[in-house]
Design a protein around this motif. Structure first.
Motif, PDB file in Angstrom:
ATOM      1  N   THR A 142      25.407  55.162   0.699  1.00  0.00           N
ATOM      2  CA  THR A 142      25.423  56.322   1.666  1.00  0.00           C
ATOM      3  C   THR A 142      26.030  56.063   2.992  1.00  0.00           C
ATOM      4  O   THR A 142      26.727  56.873   3.729  1.00  0.00           O
ATOM      5  CB  THR A 142      24.000  56.707   1.893  1.00  0.00           C
ATOM      6  OG1 THR A 142      23.203  56.870   0.633  1.00  0.00           O
ATOM      7  CG2 THR A 142      24.017  58.038   2.817  1.00  0.00           C
ATOM      8  N   LEU A 143      25.839  54.559   3.693  1.00  0.00           N
ATOM      9  CA  LEU A 143      26.608  54.304   4.782  1.00  0.00           C
ATOM     10  C   LEU A 143      27.888  54.211   4.797  1.00  0.00           C
ATOM     11  O   LEU A 143      28.733  54.153   5.817  1.00  0.00           O
ATOM     12  CB  LEU A 143      25.914  52.823   5.106  1.00  0.00           C
ATOM     13  CG  LEU A 143      24.331  52.671   5.253  1.00  0.00           C
ATOM     14  CD1 LEU A 143      23.843  51.054   5.302  1.00  0.00           C
ATOM     15  CD2 LEU A 143      23.484  53.773   6.175  1.00  0.00           C
ATOM     16  N   THR A 144      28.744  54.400   3.629  1.00  0.00           N
ATOM     17  CA  THR A 144      30.041  54.144   3.423  1.00  0.00           C
ATOM     18  C   THR A 144      30.619  55.627   3.533  1.00  0.00           C
ATOM     19  O   THR A 144      31.938  55.802   3.504  1.00  0.00           O
ATOM     20  CB  THR A 144      30.692  53.488   2.212  1.00  0.00           C
ATOM     21  OG1 THR A 144      30.032  54.158   1.103  1.00  0.00           O
ATOM     22  CG2 THR A 144      29.895  52.041   2.245  1.00  0.00           C
ATOM     23  N   MET A 145      29.997  56.648   3.333  1.00  0.00           N
ATOM     24  CA  MET A 145      30.456  58.130   3.239  1.00  0.00           C
ATOM     25  C   MET A 145      31.442  58.448   4.180  1.00  0.00           C
ATOM     26  O   MET A 145      32.388  59.095   4.082  1.00  0.00           O
ATOM     27  CB  MET A 145      29.434  59.029   2.970  1.00  0.00           C
ATOM     28  CG  MET A 145      28.703  59.226   1.666  1.00  0.00           C
ATOM     29  SD  MET A 145      29.918  59.514   0.243  1.00  0.00           S
ATOM     30  CE  MET A 145      29.499  58.403  -0.987  1.00  0.00           C
ATOM     31  N   PRO A 146      30.802  58.246   5.598  1.00  0.00           N
ATOM     32  CA  PRO A 146      31.932  58.642   6.778  1.00  0.00           C
ATOM     33  C   PRO A 146      33.388  57.945   6.527  1.00  0.00           C
ATOM     34  O   PRO A 146      34.270  58.537   6.705  1.00  0.00           O
ATOM     35  CB  PRO A 146      31.274  57.795   7.850  1.00  0.00           C
ATOM     36  CG  PRO A 146      29.724  58.133   7.623  1.00  0.00           C
ATOM     37  CD  PRO A 146      29.725  57.641   6.086  1.00  0.00           C
ATOM     38  N   TYR A 147      33.433  56.787   6.158  1.00  0.00           N
ATOM     39  CA  TYR A 147      34.403  55.992   5.707  1.00  0.00           C
ATOM     40  C   TYR A 147      35.418  56.567   4.901  1.00  0.00           C
ATOM     41  O   TYR A 147      36.479  56.807   4.891  1.00  0.00           O
ATOM     42  CB  TYR A 147      34.232  54.475   5.564  1.00  0.00           C
ATOM     43  CG  TYR A 147      35.404  53.535   5.092  1.00  0.00           C
ATOM     44  CD1 TYR A 147      36.422  53.424   6.187  1.00  0.00           C
ATOM     45  CD2 TYR A 147      35.483  53.140   3.919  1.00  0.00           C
ATOM     46  CE1 TYR A 147      37.535  52.625   5.930  1.00  0.00           C
ATOM     47  CE2 TYR A 147      36.577  52.377   3.581  1.00  0.00           C
ATOM     48  CZ  TYR A 147      37.596  52.106   4.515  1.00  0.00           C
ATOM     49  OH  TYR A 147      38.694  51.215   4.266  1.00  0.00           O
ATOM     50  N   LEU A 148      34.595  56.946   3.663  1.00  0.00           N
ATOM     51  CA  LEU A 148      35.476  57.526   2.752  1.00  0.00           C
ATOM     52  C   LEU A 148      36.029  58.878   3.058  1.00  0.00           C
ATOM     53  O   LEU A 148      37.248  59.228   2.936  1.00  0.00           O
ATOM     54  CB  LEU A 148      34.387  57.728   1.370  1.00  0.00           C
ATOM     55  CG  LEU A 148      33.707  56.526   0.786  1.00  0.00           C
ATOM     56  CD1 LEU A 148      32.873  56.864  -0.461  1.00  0.00           C
ATOM     57  CD2 LEU A 148      34.828  55.295   0.504  1.00  0.00           C
ATOM     58  N   PHE A 149      35.109  59.652   3.870  1.00  0.00           N
ATOM     59  CA  PHE A 149      35.707  60.934   4.040  1.00  0.00           C
ATOM     60  C   PHE A 149      36.855  60.737   5.362  1.00  0.00           C
ATOM     61  O   PHE A 149      37.768  61.778   5.449  1.00  0.00           O
ATOM     62  CB  PHE A 149      34.648  61.689   4.749  1.00  0.00           C
ATOM     63  CG  PHE A 149      33.721  62.538   3.729  1.00  0.00           C
ATOM     64  CD1 PHE A 149      33.827  64.146   3.755  1.00  0.00           C
ATOM     65  CD2 PHE A 149      33.134  62.006   2.881  1.00  0.00           C
ATOM     66  CE1 PHE A 149      32.962  64.718   2.912  1.00  0.00           C
ATOM     67  CE2 PHE A 149      32.191  62.652   1.798  1.00  0.00           C
ATOM     68  CZ  PHE A 149      32.450  63.999   1.792  1.00  0.00           C
ATOM     69  N   SER A 150      36.843  59.871   5.973  1.00  0.00           N
ATOM     70  CA  SER A 150      38.061  59.552   6.967  1.00  0.00           C
ATOM     71  C   SER A 150      39.042  59.202   6.450  1.00  0.00           C
ATOM     72  O   SER A 150      40.210  59.569   6.893  1.00  0.00           O
ATOM     73  CB  SER A 150      37.693  58.621   7.929  1.00  0.00           C
ATOM     74  OG  SER A 150      37.538  56.987   7.452  1.00  0.00           O
ATOM     75  N   LEU A 151      39.155  58.589   5.087  1.00  0.00           N
ATOM     76  CA  LEU A 151      40.192  58.348   4.139  1.00  0.00           C
ATOM     77  C   LEU A 151      40.967  59.587   3.597  1.00  0.00           C
ATOM     78  O   LEU A 151      42.078  59.591   3.407  1.00  0.00           O
ATOM     79  CB  LEU A 151      40.075  57.157   3.285  1.00  0.00           C
ATOM     80  CG  LEU A 151      39.721  55.764   3.801  1.00  0.00           C
ATOM     81  CD1 LEU A 151      39.088  54.864   3.048  1.00  0.00           C
ATOM     82  CD2 LEU A 151      40.730  55.057   4.564  1.00  0.00           C
ATOM     83  N   THR A 152      40.034  60.314   2.899  1.00  0.00           N
ATOM     84  CA  THR A 152      40.463  61.503   2.320  1.00  0.00           C
ATOM     85  C   THR A 152      40.742  62.766   2.862  1.00  0.00           C
ATOM     86  O   THR A 152      41.380  63.770   2.451  1.00  0.00           O
ATOM     87  CB  THR A 152      39.524  61.754   0.993  1.00  0.00           C
ATOM     88  OG1 THR A 152      38.039  62.106   1.518  1.00  0.00           O
ATOM     89  CG2 THR A 152      39.042  60.588   0.023  1.00  0.00           C
ATOM     90  N   GLY A 153      39.751  62.961   4.023  1.00  0.00           N
ATOM     91  CA  GLY A 153      39.890  64.307   4.478  1.00  0.00           C
ATOM     92  C   GLY A 153      38.593  65.197   4.199  1.00  0.00           C
ATOM     93  O   GLY A 153      38.035  64.422   3.072  1.00  0.00           O
ATOM     94  N   TYR A 154      38.194  65.996   4.945  1.00  0.00           N
ATOM     95  CA  TYR A 154      36.775  66.603   4.630  1.00  0.00           C
ATOM     96  C   TYR A 154      36.700  67.311   3.445  1.00  0.00           C
ATOM     97  O   TYR A 154      35.758  67.444   2.638  1.00  0.00           O
ATOM     98  CB  TYR A 154      36.193  67.165   5.548  1.00  0.00           C
ATOM     99  CG  TYR A 154      36.852  68.045   6.301  1.00  0.00           C
ATOM    100  CD1 TYR A 154      36.851  69.405   6.341  1.00  0.00           C
ATOM    101  CD2 TYR A 154      37.993  67.924   7.568  1.00  0.00           C
ATOM    102  CE1 TYR A 154      37.752  70.537   6.602  1.00  0.00           C
ATOM    103  CE2 TYR A 154      38.845  68.822   8.143  1.00  0.00           C
ATOM    104  CZ  TYR A 154      38.707  70.274   7.597  1.00  0.00           C
ATOM    105  OH  TYR A 154      39.465  71.135   8.108  1.00  0.00           O
ATOM    106  N   VAL A 155      37.793  68.184   3.207  1.00  0.00           N
ATOM    107  CA  VAL A 155      37.856  69.030   1.834  1.00  0.00           C
ATOM    108  C   VAL A 155      38.093  67.996   0.673  1.00  0.00           C
ATOM    109  O   VAL A 155      37.515  68.266  -0.472  1.00  0.00           O
ATOM    110  CB  VAL A 155      38.870  70.119   1.961  1.00  0.00           C
ATOM    111  CG1 VAL A 155      38.844  70.800   0.738  1.00  0.00           C
ATOM    112  CG2 VAL A 155      38.472  70.934   3.133  1.00  0.00           C
TER     113      VAL A 155
END
Length: 472
Positions: free
Chosen positions: A93-106
């Protein structure tokens, strides 16, 4: 700070109270239950009908007719939901912001939903295989026993090794996080020594890791869920208090590059509890595939809310500077102290759930019956696993590469490849084709293809980014 501490304590206590209201059937109570009286109106195990006919879904295969354990449920529906949710809402769960920063929010939301669909199909495959074996008079008690009955003892041994490796390295990572989160509060003296922190953690963890079944862990699961919800609330509150995030204008809905491919394995494992599915299903009272999938859907929906809120809030707040562990980005305010304690609590509550399949694998590998193991044997094996994991966490300097590749290779195998292979084997061996099964061969093949993409592209991108220093 006082209000935040009160919130954490109140939420933890409330979750524990609700969890403990669900009755847990102990081994002693199970032993005292009278055997059901035979009835001519009820089919016998294996589909045996009153006239002596036997309606097999599976022909006799490797391990057919062998019962791992009695098939008496030992849990509750709410306990199953709470424990599955804790299994999902772990350190990932703590890595989700990092993943969204790589992919974009959509794009991040789309990848998340794709991973959830594949994971849900794999859960249903495992449940269908378990029901097929029960119709043949077998009560699979674990992930490994499913493999044993469908593919034979050698495949089960290979699965034991796979799960021991996968969960073992995850426990090592959890040990490092426990030392990091709690070690800073113990000072620089004897009590602050990392070895003392590891030993103190082991004293707490071994009794929890020795509990007989997963439903027994529902109380600590409630505490873990409260802790991770506090962490998510802290990130979202920080984002909202700063006007929607300083980096929000720079965050795009879609992004490309190797970073996007690197997110594939982590998104897949955001919905991973598959190695515990047979145990959860076995302990579910009045079990049915629809009931198990309803609980899975409820847990997945809960995880979606937390993942998307964390991912969007954290990535909008820190943008391209978002770290792979969002706690490294957060300001060191008084609330951060509560946050790190909550994170340590979350890791401590996740540890026994993750250790459960490792204990089953270790017992099977050394020839010890896991289904009816005595308390002493459970304590001894659990103490050995915890000791090895804690000691390894002290001597391994950097687990980044190992953990990433462990997830991309061994995690995908147990989450997607093995369930798909078992379901395809069931399709081939079932009498009358696939008309009694929930979905046809092309769906299983599609899940298998998705697993190949995640393994190949995800591991290649991870290795490349680690080698070039692009990972954050």
């Amino acid at each position: 700070l006082k209000l935040q501490f009160l919130y954490l304590i109140g939420a933890s206590g409330g979750a524990t109270l609700i969890s403990t209201m669900c009755p847990v059937v102990t081994e002693e109570r199970q032993a005292q239950r009278p055997a059901p009286a035979p009835s001519s109106d009820v089919e016998a195990p294996g589909g045996a009908k009153p006239g002596g006919e036997r309606d097999h879904l599976l022909p006799a295969g490797p391990g057919a007719g062998h019962d791992d354990d009695d098939d008496e449920p030992a849990g509750s529906a709410l306990g199953t939901y709470v424990t599955i949710t804790k299994n999902l809402l772990g350190s990932g769960t703590l890595t989700m912001p990092y993943l969204f920063s790589l992919t974009g929010y959509v794009e991040g939301v789309l990848f998340l939903l794709l991973a959830q669909a594949a994971a849900g199909c794999a859960v249903l495959m495992l449940v269908v295989c378990a029901d097929a074996l029960r119709a043949d008079g077998v009560a699979p008690a674990s992930y490994q026993s499913l493999v044993a009955h469908l593919f034979g003892p050698r495949a089960a041994t290979a699965t034991d090794v796979l799960l021991a490796f996968y969960t073992g390295w995850s426990l090592v990572a959890y040990g490092m996080l426990l030392t990091e989160f709690f070690g800073g509060y113990m000072g620089d003296g004897f009590f602050g020594n990392p070895w003392f922190v590891r030993a103190a953690a082991a004293v707490v963890l071994v009794p929890l890791c020795s509990l007989p079944n997963l439903d027994s862990l529902k109380a600590v699961s409630g505490l873990g869920n409260a802790a991770i919800l506090y962490c998510a609330g802290f990130v979202v509150w920080d984002w909202a208090a700063n006007g929607g995030g300083a980096a929000a204008p720079a965050v795009r809905p879609f992004q490309g590059g190797l970073g996007v491919l690197q997110t594939l394995p982590t998104f897949a494992f955001a919905f991973n509890f598959h190695y515990n599915v047979p145990a959860f299903y076995k302990e579910l009272p009045r079990r049915s595939a629809s009931k198990m999938m309803a609980l899975t859907a409820a847990s997945y929906l809960t995880a979606d809310v937390v993942y998307i809120a964390m991912g969007i809030a954290g990535s909008f707040m820190y943008g391209a500077a978002t770290k792979s562990l969002i706690s490294d980005n957060l300001p060191h305010c008084p609330g951060y102290t509560v946050l790190t304690v909550a994170l340590g609590l979350m890791i401590a509550c996740s540890y026994p759930i993750l250790q459960f399949p490792a204990r089953i694998s270790a017992m099977r590998l050394i020839g010890m019956p896991a289904a009816r193991a005595s308390v002493r044997r459970r304590v001894c094996v659990s103490a050995g696993i915890v000791a090895v994991a804690q000691a390894t966490s002290a001597v391994v300097p950097n687990l980044g590469t190992i953990v990433a590749l462990n997830g991309a290779f061994f995690g995908v195998t147990q989450q997607l490849f093995i369930p798909t292979a078992m379901y395809l084997a069931l399709l081939m061996r079932a009498e009358g084709g696939s008309k009694s099964l929930p979905f046809p061969r092309p769906v299983a093949v599609a899940v298998f293809a998705y697993a190949v993409v995640v393994m190949v592209l995800g591991s290649a991108a991870t290795i490349t980014n680690l080698a070039t220093g692009a990972s954050r």
